[in-house]
Scaffold this active site. Sequence first.
Site: not given
Ligand code: 4NP
Length: 171
Positions: A18, A20
């Site tokens: 999301c 990065s």
């Molecule tokens: P990101 O968001 O760190 O911005 O890519 C997330 C993507 C997946 C998860 C958590 C945050 N997850 O728990 O799977």
Amino acid sequence: MVQTASVSVLFVCLGNICRSPQAEGIFRHMTRELGLSDRVLSDSAGTAAYHQGEAPDSRTRATSARRGVPLQHAARPFHVRDFDQFDHILAMDQHNFADLLAQARTAEDRNKVRMLRSLDPHADDPSVPDPYYGGAQGFDHVFDVCWNGCEPLLRELCALHDWPYRPISPK
Ligand code: 4NP
């Protein structure tokens, strides 16, 4: 990876699907607009490997494409060797920041790590909020927050390397 660019920048969040990849795509878009694609290498990674090999979240891709920044990335975990490959490492939130500092081997490693949003003088919070469990509007907000962090980062690098800078407007 063969390193030919003058400057390398790595954006880091938790899942690397999301926030990065969004920041990476925006920063690559900005460097392309300024004709700096050959000089600046942009990449992103996650502190966790849950989504290794996956494309960015469909909501991130949809928002970003609508705002004029199509994304292409395969999620990968951060590795300690990234401290050797990258000049600047930008964490999306305090947890990512702490995880990166915990892996830093030297003061030189530590000094490469900053919070992306801390570069935005107008930010009311140092973290890029995690949109994963929220609604669609969260992804638009992340796009704007990442844009507002990438812009001062690019301005800083241009000043440091004597490259021509001009502000670029988001769609
Ligand atoms: P990101 O968001 O760190 O911005 O890519 C997330 C993507 C997946 C998860 C958590 C945050 N997850 O728990 O799977």
